[in-house]
Design a protein around this motif. Structure first.
Motif, PDB file in Angstrom:
ATOM      1  N   LEU A  84       0.975  -1.155   0.177  1.00 25.38           N
ATOM      2  CA  LEU A  84      -0.102  -0.110   0.032  1.00 25.38           C
ATOM      3  C   LEU A  84       0.866   1.169   0.023  1.00 25.38           C
ATOM      4  CD1 LEU A  84      -2.829  -1.211   2.493  1.00 25.38           C
ATOM      5  CD2 LEU A  84      -3.011  -0.729   0.054  1.00 25.38           C
ATOM      6  N   LYS A  85       1.938   1.276   0.693  1.00 19.33           N
ATOM      7  CA  LYS A  85       2.868   2.455   0.650  1.00 19.33           C
ATOM      8  C   LYS A  85       3.540   2.666  -0.572  1.00 19.33           C
ATOM      9  CE  LYS A  85       4.471   2.689   5.510  1.00 19.33           C
ATOM     10  NZ  LYS A  85       5.249   2.529   6.470  1.00 19.33           N
ATOM     11  N   ARG A  86       3.836   1.672  -1.452  1.00 15.04           N
ATOM     12  CA  ARG A  86       4.354   1.494  -2.686  1.00 15.04           C
ATOM     13  C   ARG A  86       3.256   2.253  -3.609  1.00 15.04           C
ATOM     14  NH1 ARG A  86       6.488  -3.344  -1.762  1.00 15.04           N
ATOM     15  NH2 ARG A  86       4.801  -4.445  -2.874  1.00 15.04           N
ATOM     16  N   ARG A  87       2.106   1.919  -3.580  1.00 13.64           N
ATOM     17  CA  ARG A  87       0.872   2.266  -4.417  1.00 13.64           C
ATOM     18  C   ARG A  87       0.524   3.745  -4.091  1.00 13.64           C
ATOM     19  NH1 ARG A  87      -1.265   2.757  -8.899  1.00 13.64           N
ATOM     20  NH2 ARG A  87      -3.638   2.619  -9.032  1.00 13.64           N
ATOM     21  N   ILE A  88       0.538   4.058  -2.782  1.00 13.45           N
ATOM     22  CA  ILE A  88       0.630   5.495  -2.211  1.00 13.45           C
ATOM     23  C   ILE A  88       1.515   6.584  -3.015  1.00 13.45           C
ATOM     24  CG2 ILE A  88       0.985   7.279  -0.513  1.00 13.45           C
ATOM     25  CD1 ILE A  88      -0.730   5.113   1.195  1.00 13.45           C
ATOM     26  N   SER A  89       2.798   6.056  -3.024  1.00 10.06           N
ATOM     27  CA  SER A  89       3.966   6.675  -3.655  1.00 10.06           C
ATOM     28  C   SER A  89       3.463   6.877  -5.111  1.00 10.06           C
ATOM     29  CB  SER A  89       5.131   5.866  -3.402  1.00 10.06           C
ATOM     30  OG  SER A  89       6.241   6.377  -4.303  1.00 10.06           O
ATOM     31  N   GLU A  90       3.358   5.677  -5.898  1.00 14.23           N
ATOM     32  CA  GLU A  90       2.864   5.850  -7.345  1.00 14.23           C
ATOM     33  C   GLU A  90       1.952   6.608  -7.569  1.00 14.23           C
ATOM     34  OE1 GLU A  90       1.871   1.660  -8.417  1.00 14.23           O
ATOM     35  OE2 GLU A  90       3.775   0.832  -8.231  1.00 14.23           O
ATOM     36  N   LEU A  91       0.993   6.821  -6.889  1.00  9.50           N
ATOM     37  CA  LEU A  91      -0.480   7.722  -6.878  1.00  9.50           C
ATOM     38  C   LEU A  91      -0.022   9.126  -6.880  1.00  9.50           C
ATOM     39  CD1 LEU A  91      -3.374   5.654  -5.204  1.00  9.50           C
ATOM     40  CD2 LEU A  91      -2.730   6.012  -7.603  1.00  9.50           C
ATOM     41  N   GLN A  92       0.895   9.342  -5.901  1.00 16.48           N
ATOM     42  CA  GLN A  92       1.420  10.729  -5.607  1.00 16.48           C
ATOM     43  C   GLN A  92       2.164  11.083  -6.775  1.00 16.48           C
ATOM     44  OE1 GLN A  92       3.243  10.096  -1.644  1.00 16.48           O
ATOM     45  NE2 GLN A  92       1.567  10.922  -0.617  1.00 16.48           N
ATOM     46  N   GLU A  93       3.232  10.344  -7.182  1.00 14.18           N
ATOM     47  CA  GLU A  93       3.841  10.814  -8.472  1.00 14.18           C
ATOM     48  C   GLU A  93       2.825  11.062  -9.840  1.00 14.18           C
ATOM     49  OE1 GLU A  93       7.383   8.795 -11.317  1.00 14.18           O
ATOM     50  OE2 GLU A  93       6.818   8.073  -9.187  1.00 14.18           O
TER      51      GLU A  93
END
Length: 64
Positions: free
Chosen positions: A24-33
């Motif tokens: 989920l942290k990786r996904r959050i990072s992707e979405l923020q980018e």
């Protein structure tokens, strides 16, 4: 004895939860980018519209 039998299941569950948190942290990072990229593109489009509206407004009146 119950505690010994239960410990591996608890450990497995904890590892699964940690994996899910990491995912989920990786996904959050992707979405923020992606969000940052979209914001930059939106600013770019607004700037292009401002450039076009400033010059095209005069040309429309002269062609009529």
């Amino acid at each position: 004895m119950k505690r010994v039998k239960k410990a591996p299941a608890d450990a497995k569950k904890k590892i699964q939860e940690q994996d899910e948190v990491a995912r989920l942290k990786r996904r959050i990072s992707e979405l923020q980018e992606e969000n940052d990229i979209l914001k930059k593109f939106q600013r770019f489009q607004a700037e292009e519209r401002r450039k076009r509206s400033g010059s095209s407004g005069n040309t429309d009146e002269t062609t009529v």
